[in-house]
Design a protein around this motif. Structure first.
Motif, PDB file in Angstrom:
ATOM      1  N   ARG A   1     -23.165 -21.199  -4.106  1.00  0.00           N
ATOM      2  CA  ARG A   1     -22.200 -21.291  -5.186  1.00  0.00           C
ATOM      3  C   ARG A   1     -22.895 -21.248  -6.550  1.00  0.00           C
ATOM      4  NH1 ARG A   1     -17.195 -24.839  -4.516  1.00  0.00           N
ATOM      5  NH2 ARG A   1     -16.123 -23.169  -5.070  1.00  0.00           N
ATOM      6  N   VAL A   2     -24.060 -21.853  -6.625  1.00  0.00           N
ATOM      7  CA  VAL A   2     -24.812 -21.862  -7.874  1.00  0.00           C
ATOM      8  C   VAL A   2     -25.511 -20.510  -8.082  1.00  0.00           C
ATOM      9  CG1 VAL A   2     -26.809 -22.858  -9.030  1.00  0.00           C
ATOM     10  CG2 VAL A   2     -25.143 -24.348  -7.935  1.00  0.00           C
ATOM     11  N   LEU A   3     -26.119 -19.987  -7.021  1.00  0.00           N
ATOM     12  CA  LEU A   3     -26.964 -18.803  -7.184  1.00  0.00           C
ATOM     13  C   LEU A   3     -26.183 -17.493  -7.233  1.00  0.00           C
ATOM     14  CD1 LEU A   3     -30.092 -19.601  -4.981  1.00  0.00           C
ATOM     15  CD2 LEU A   3     -29.806 -19.810  -7.440  1.00  0.00           C
TER      16      LEU A   3
ATOM     17  N   ALA B   1     -21.931 -20.418   9.167  1.00  0.00           N
ATOM     18  CA  ALA B   1     -20.627 -20.434   9.825  1.00  0.00           C
ATOM     19  C   ALA B   1     -20.671 -21.260  11.108  1.00  0.00           C
ATOM     20  CB  ALA B   1     -20.184 -19.006  10.134  1.00  0.00           C
ATOM     21  N   ALA B   2     -21.852 -21.290  11.746  1.00  0.00           N
ATOM     22  CA  ALA B   2     -21.936 -21.948  13.048  1.00  0.00           C
ATOM     23  C   ALA B   2     -22.206 -23.443  12.929  1.00  0.00           C
ATOM     24  CB  ALA B   2     -23.026 -21.288  13.893  1.00  0.00           C
ATOM     25  N   SER B   3     -22.970 -23.845  11.919  1.00  0.00           N
ATOM     26  CA  SER B   3     -23.376 -25.254  11.867  1.00  0.00           C
ATOM     27  C   SER B   3     -22.888 -25.928  10.592  1.00  0.00           C
ATOM     28  CB  SER B   3     -24.904 -25.323  11.955  1.00  0.00           C
ATOM     29  OG  SER B   3     -25.394 -26.316  11.102  1.00  0.00           O
TER      30      SER B   3
ATOM     31  N   LEU C   1     -23.784 -29.487  -8.287  1.00  0.00           N
ATOM     32  CA  LEU C   1     -24.730 -30.151  -9.196  1.00  0.00           C
ATOM     33  C   LEU C   1     -25.984 -30.571  -8.433  1.00  0.00           C
ATOM     34  CD1 LEU C   1     -24.582 -30.948 -12.218  1.00  0.00           C
ATOM     35  CD2 LEU C   1     -24.105 -33.262 -11.444  1.00  0.00           C
ATOM     36  N   LEU C   2     -25.761 -31.166  -7.252  1.00  0.00           N
ATOM     37  CA  LEU C   2     -26.895 -31.565  -6.424  1.00  0.00           C
ATOM     38  C   LEU C   2     -27.743 -30.344  -6.064  1.00  0.00           C
ATOM     39  CD1 LEU C   2     -25.173 -34.114  -4.003  1.00  0.00           C
ATOM     40  CD2 LEU C   2     -26.732 -34.617  -5.892  1.00  0.00           C
ATOM     41  N   ALA C   3     -27.061 -29.223  -5.793  1.00  0.00           N
ATOM     42  CA  ALA C   3     -27.792 -28.000  -5.459  1.00  0.00           C
ATOM     43  C   ALA C   3     -28.661 -27.569  -6.635  1.00  0.00           C
ATOM     44  CB  ALA C   3     -26.822 -26.890  -5.077  1.00  0.00           C
ATOM     45  N   CYS C   4     -28.092 -27.651  -7.857  1.00  0.00           N
ATOM     46  CA  CYS C   4     -28.882 -27.320  -9.056  1.00  0.00           C
ATOM     47  C   CYS C   4     -30.126 -28.185  -9.141  1.00  0.00           C
ATOM     48  CB  CYS C   4     -28.052 -27.552 -10.318  1.00  0.00           C
ATOM     49  SG  CYS C   4     -26.948 -26.221 -10.720  1.00  0.00           S
TER      50      CYS C   4
ATOM     51  N   VAL D   1     -25.842 -26.896   8.213  1.00  0.00           N
ATOM     52  CA  VAL D   1     -26.369 -25.790   7.414  1.00  0.00           C
ATOM     53  C   VAL D   1     -25.374 -25.435   6.316  1.00  0.00           C
ATOM     54  CG1 VAL D   1     -27.116 -23.380   7.470  1.00  0.00           C
ATOM     55  CG2 VAL D   1     -27.682 -24.897   9.363  1.00  0.00           C
ATOM     56  N   ASN D   2     -24.107 -25.429   6.699  1.00  0.00           N
ATOM     57  CA  ASN D   2     -23.049 -25.098   5.755  1.00  0.00           C
ATOM     58  C   ASN D   2     -23.082 -26.024   4.543  1.00  0.00           C
ATOM     59  OD1 ASN D   2     -20.751 -24.355   4.464  1.00  0.00           O
ATOM     60  ND2 ASN D   2     -19.459 -24.353   6.289  1.00  0.00           N
ATOM     61  N   ALA D   3     -23.236 -27.317   4.801  1.00  0.00           N
ATOM     62  CA  ALA D   3     -23.215 -28.307   3.724  1.00  0.00           C
ATOM     63  C   ALA D   3     -24.347 -28.074   2.733  1.00  0.00           C
ATOM     64  CB  ALA D   3     -23.310 -29.709   4.296  1.00  0.00           C
ATOM     65  N   VAL D   4     -25.478 -27.539   3.228  1.00  0.00           N
ATOM     66  CA  VAL D   4     -26.604 -27.273   2.335  1.00  0.00           C
ATOM     67  C   VAL D   4     -26.445 -25.911   1.653  1.00  0.00           C
ATOM     68  CG1 VAL D   4     -29.095 -26.942   2.222  1.00  0.00           C
ATOM     69  CG2 VAL D   4     -28.136 -28.679   3.741  1.00  0.00           C
ATOM     70  N   VAL D   5     -26.092 -24.896   2.451  1.00  0.00           N
ATOM     71  CA  VAL D   5     -26.069 -23.526   1.942  1.00  0.00           C
ATOM     72  C   VAL D   5     -24.944 -23.314   0.932  1.00  0.00           C
ATOM     73  CG1 VAL D   5     -25.588 -21.137   2.600  1.00  0.00           C
ATOM     74  CG2 VAL D   5     -27.209 -22.485   3.917  1.00  0.00           C
TER      75      VAL D   5
END
Lengths: 255, 258, 261
Positions: free
Chosen positions: A101-103, A87-89, C14-17, A92-96
C-alpha cells in the motif's frame, strides 16, 4: 455481414493513423515546419529501415531487450510468488498488504538516483528499476486473482485427494491465471517504458541512449527512430503475450 | 454408515453478533441409502453437507463415516455442487481424470476409466471440450463423472440440479437414479424441491428454518427402480409430496411470526 | 471505542513506513558508505530543502505543471472515453491509435517536444498531459461500455435526450471505473513530471535530484526521494478518500490501485 463490419472497423482505425501521417507530411510540404525540427515521415521510415540493419543499432536494441527481459522476468517471479503467498497466508498478507500500500503509489523513478549510487551505472540499477516498476501490477493482480478463486473449486480438488500444500499450485494458480496474465501484460508495457527512460536519464548504450545522443546534436530524424523502435518492440511483445494468453486460457470463458 | 451426533454450527456475523445456523443435529445414514435433506433456504442444509464433507468444521458435535471421525475432506466423500465447480483450464477428460491421477492411478489407466465414465453420463464425443463449451446440464454430468471417478463411498450432492431448467432437471434425476441403481452408493442429497426429494430418496429429512433443526424424518416406501411416469400417477407418491409440502408450509408460517 | 485490532489495521501503512525506514537505516549502517546515508540523516535533510526558497519554488512550479497537465488531461479524456464506450464508430476510430501510442514512453517525447516548444512550462505540461490521458481514456471507455443497456432504455423511455442520457446515466454509472483511471493517471502524472525533469535537467523536483547527485550531496538526493515518495503516497491517499466519497454507492472494489493499466 460480420466480415464487412470488421473491415469497416479496420478502415476506421487506419484513418486517424493515415491522417496523422498525412498532416505530418503536409506540415513539411507546405513549409510550416522545417525539416530540422520535423523530418518528413518517409525520411524517418527510411532511416528506421537502415538502422535496423546496422550492427551498432542492433547492439543497442539487444542491450535494451536484455534489461527489459531480465527486469520483467524477475518481476514476474517475485510478483506471482508474493501475490500467491499473500493470498494463501494471513500472516504474509498482514505484512505484505501495508507495505504494498505504501510502495505501490510511490513514483519508483525517483528511486533511480539511489539505485545508481548503490548499484552503479551498469545493468543492475536499470534492471532493478524495471523490477520495482513492473512488480506491483503483477503482484496486485496475482493477489486479486488468487483471493477470488471460487471456494468450491478448492473443495472439489481437496475431496479428490489433493494434499493442502499442492492446492496452491494445482488449483489456485491455474484458476487465477487470467488475472495473473493481465498483470503481466501491464507489467510488460511498463518494463518497456521504464527501461527506455532509465537509458535516457543515464546510460552508455541502449535505445534510450540513442535518443539522448541524437537530441544533444539536434538530429531530429535520429530522435524519432529509437522512439518508433521501442513502440514497435512494445507492440510485438504485447502481441506475443496476447498469443500466449489465448493459448493458456483457451478453457476460460471470454478470453 | 454416516453418524452425525449433536452437531451445531454458529457463524460470527459482523461485530459481536453470532448466528446459529444448525442446532443439535443428530442423524444416522445407513450404507447404500439415498437420503435427501429438505428445507427452506437458509435452514443450514448445505452447511450440514459441508460438515459431512469435512470442508467446514462444526462448532459442536461430531460426525463419523464408517466409524472414523471426520477431520477434513477425503476421497471417501465426493461432493457435487450446484455451481458445478469444474476446473475451467481442463478439458472434460482432464477434469474427470483429475481424481484418479491424484490417487496415483497411472495416466493410461485413469484415461480409460474416465472415458468409460464420460460415456456412462452420456457425454461420449465431448472428451476434449472445455467446460465453457457445455450447457449447464452437461457441466453437471461432467461434475458427477469427475466425482464418481475417484470412487467415493458417499456422494454429497448440494442442490446439484438447482441451476438447471425443468426439462434438463428431470432428465438428470432419471439418469442419476439409473447410475445409483448400479452400485448403490450412499447419497446425501440437499434440495429444496419436495418432488425431487420424494422421487429420489429412501428417506427425507425435513428441516426447520434458522436455527436449522430436524423437524421430521420420513421413510419413502416406494418400489424401486422408480419410473417417473408411473410414480406421478401413484397415489402413495402424491400423498408423500402433499404431506411433506404441508410440513414445509408450517415451517414457513413460523418465519412470519418470529 | 476502537478495538486493538482495528487500531493496528488502521496504523498498518504507517507501521510499514516505519519498518521500511528501519530496514533502510540498518542497511545503511551495515554498508557504511558515503553514497548511502542513513534514513535518519536523509530525514534530517528534508526540512532544509523545504525551507530553501529556490528549491521550494522549483517544487511548487513542478506541482503546478502537474496539476494543469492532470486537469486538462482528465477534462479531455473522460468525454472521449465515454463517447468511445457508447459509439462503436468512435471506438474503432481511436482504438488503434491508442494501442500504438500505449507503449511509447511519454516522458521520452520530452527531447522532441523541447525541440519544438522550447524548455518552458508548455513542453513539460504537455508531456504530463500525454502521460495522464491514456489511462483515463481507457478506463472511461471500459466504464461506459459496461453500462447496462436496459438502464439507457429506461432513460430513453423517461424522455431523456441522448446528451442527457450521457450526462445523467452513463457518466454516473461509469464513475467508479473513471475514478480508477484518474487515480492511475494521478500517479502517472507525478512519474511523468519527475522523469521529464530528470531528462530535461532544467528545473523542478527531478532536476534537484540529479543536481544533488552530480554534486555529491547524497543527503539531499535521499531527502528528495523521501519528499517525492511522500508526495506520491499523499496524493494517492487523498484521491482515494475523495473516490470513496464520490462512489459510496458502488460495490466495494479492490482497494489497491492496479496502476498503469
Amino acid at each position: 455481414m460480420k466480415g464487412r463490419v470488421l473491415t469497416s472497423d479496420v478502415l476506421l482505425g487506419i484513418a486517424p493513423i493515415a491522417l496523422m501521417i498525412a498532416v505530418w507530411q503536409a506540415l513539411i510540404s507546405f513549409g510550416y515546419a522545417p525539416a530540422t525540427l520535423l523530418p518528413p515521415p518517409g525520411q524517418v521510415f527510411m532511416r528506421l529501415v537502415r538502422q535496423l540493419g546496422n550492427n551498432e543499432y542492433q547492439q543497442d536494441i539487444a542491450a535494451t531487450l536484455f534489461r527489459l527481459f531480465a527486469g520483467f522476468a524477475i518481476a514476474v517471479v517475485l510478483g506471482v510468488g508474493i501475490g500467491l503467498a499473500a493470498a494463501a497466508s494471513p500472516a504474509v498478507n498482514a505484512v505484505v498488504r501495508p507495505i504494498v500500500r505504501v510502495l505501490a503509489p510511490l513514483p519508483k523513478v525517483a528511486l533511480y538516483p539511489a539505485l545508481l549510487l548503490l548499484l552503479g551505472f551498469g545493468h543492475e540499477s536499470k534492471i532493478t528499476l524495471v523490477v520495482a516498476d513492473a512488480l506491483f501490477p503483477i503482484l496486485l493482480s496475482t493477489y486479486y486473482g488468487a483471493s477470488m478463486v471460487e471456494q468450491k473449486l478448492i473443495w472439489s480438488a481437496m475431496a479428490a485427494g489433493t494434499p493442502p500444500r499442492q492446492i496452491l499450485f494445482k488449483v489456485v494458480l491455474p484458476a487465477a491465471m487470467p488475472s495473473v496474465l493481465t498483470g503481466c501484460r501491464i507489467g510488460l508495457v511498463i518494463s518497456c517504458i521504464v527501461v527506455f527512460l532509465a537509458e535516457m536519464i543515464t546510460s552508455t548504450d541502449g535505445l534510450g541512449h540513442v535518443l539522448v545522443t541524437a537530441a544533444r546534436t539536434f538530429r531530429a530524424v535520429d530522435m524519432f527512430v529509437p522512439l518508433i523502435t521501442i513502440s514497435l518492440l512494445g507492440l510485438i511483445l504485447n502481441g506475443l503475450l496476447q498469443w500466449l494468453r489465448s493459448y493458456l486460457l483457451r478453457g476460460f470463458p471470454e478470453v | 454408515m454416516i453418524e452425525i451426533s449433536g452437531v451445531s454450527q454458529v457463524f460470527q456475523t459482523s461485530g459481536r453478533q453470532s448466528h446459529l445456523a444448525l442446532s443439535n443435529i443428530s442423524l444416522t445414514i445407513q450404507d447404500g441409502a439415498f437420503v435427501s435433506i429438505l428445507g427452506p433456504s437458509g435452514c443450514g442444509k448445505s452447511t450440514l453437507l459441508y460438515i459431512v464433507g469435512g470442508f467446514v468444521a462444526p462448532s459442536q458435535g461430531t460426525t463419523r463415516v464408517k466409524g472414523k471421525a471426520i477431520t477434513g475432506p477425503g476421497p471417501d466423500r465426493g461432493p457435487v455442487f450446484q455451481e458445478f465447480a469444474l476446473f475451467p483450464w481442463k478439458s472434460v477428460l482432464g477434469n474427470v481424470m483429475y481424481g484418479p491421477r491424484q490417487q496415483g492411478v497411472s495416466s493410461a489407466e485413469a484415461e480409460a476409466q474416465s472415458r468409460q465414465l464420460i460415456e456412462m453420463v452420456g457425454l461420449k464425443g465431448f472428451e476434449h471440450f472445455y467446460p465453457k463449451e457445455l450447457s449447464g446440464g452437461m457441466k453437471q454430468r461432467v461434475a458427477l463423472a469427475r466425482t464418481l471417478a475417484y470412487h467415493p463411498a458417499v456422494l454429497l450432492m448440494d442442490e446439484p440440479f438447482g441451476a438447471l431448467d425443468a426439462h434438463t432437471r428431470t432428465r438428470l434425476q432419471n439418469d442419476l437414479l439409473n447410475i445409483w441403481e448400479r452400485d448403490r452408493k450412499t447419497v446425501l442429497f440437499v434440495t429444496h424441491s419436495v418432488e425431487e426429494a420424494v422421487f429420489l430418496s429412501d428417506k427425507v429429512v425435513v428441516m426447520t428454518r434458522s436455527p436449522g433443526r430436524i423437524k421430521r424424518i420420513i421413510d419413502i416406501d416406494l418400489p424401486r427402480p422408480r419410473r417417473r411416469a408411473e410414480l406421478l400417477l401413484d397415489p402413495h407418491y402424491q400423498k408423500y409430496v402433499v404431506d411433506i409440502e404441508g410440513m414445509i408450509d408450517d415451517t414457513s408460517e413460523d418465519e412470519l411470526h418470529p | 471505542m476502537m478495538s486493538w485490532r482495528t487500531l493496528v489495521s488502521r496504523l498498518a501503512p504507517l507501521l510499514a513506513c516505519l519498518g521500511l525506514l528501519g530496514i533502510w537505516q540498518i542497511g545503511a549502517l551495515i554498508l557504511d558508505t558515503d553514497s548511502f546515508p542513513t534514513a535518519i540523516d536523509a530525514l534530517r535533510a528534508v526540512p532544509s530543502i523545504l525551507t530553501d526558497k529556490e528549491s521550494l519554488i522549483n517544487i511548487l512550479a513542478s506541482l503546478r505543471r502537474m496539476a494543469i497537465g492532470f486537469g486538462v488531461g482528465v477534462g479531455l479524456s473522460i468525454p472521449l472515453g465515454l463517447m468511445m464506450g457508447r459509439s462503436r464508430a468512435v471506438a474503432s476510430f481511436f482504438n488503434p491509435l491508442l494501442m500504438i501510442t500505449y507503449p511509447v514512453p511519454k516522458a521520452a517525447l520530452m527531447p522532441i517536444i523541447m525541440l519544438w516548444l522550447g524548455v518552458g512550462d508548455l513542453a513539460k505540461t504537455l508531456v504530463i498531459f500525454l502521460g495522464v490521458s491514456l489511462p483515463v481514456v481507457f478506463h472511461s471507455f471500459q466504464g461506459a461500455r459496461a453500462v447496462e443497456e436496459k438502464m439507457l432504455w429506461s432513460g430513453a423511455a423517461m424522455g431523456l435526450s441522448a446528451g442527457q442520457r450521457m450526462l445523467r446515466i452513463v457518466l454516473p454509472s461509469a464513475l467508479p471505473e473513471i475514478l480508477i483511471g484518474c487515480r492511475t493517471g494521478l500517479v502517472l502524472a507525478l512519474i511523468t513530471m519527475i522523469t521529464s525533469e530528470m531528462i530535461a535537467r532544467q528545473s523542478g523536483a527531478g532536476n534537484i535530484l540529479f543536481n544533488a547527485l552530480d554534486m555529491g550531496q547524497y543527503d539531499t538526493v535521499f531527502a528528495m526521494i523521501i519528499i517525492v515518495g511522500a508526495m506520491g503516497i499523499g496524493l494517492d491517499a487523498a484521491f482515494e478518500q475523495l473516490r470513496k466519497r464520490l462512489v459510496r454507492w458502488s460495490e466495494p472494489r479492490f482497494d489497491l490501485p492496479l496502476s498503469f493499466s
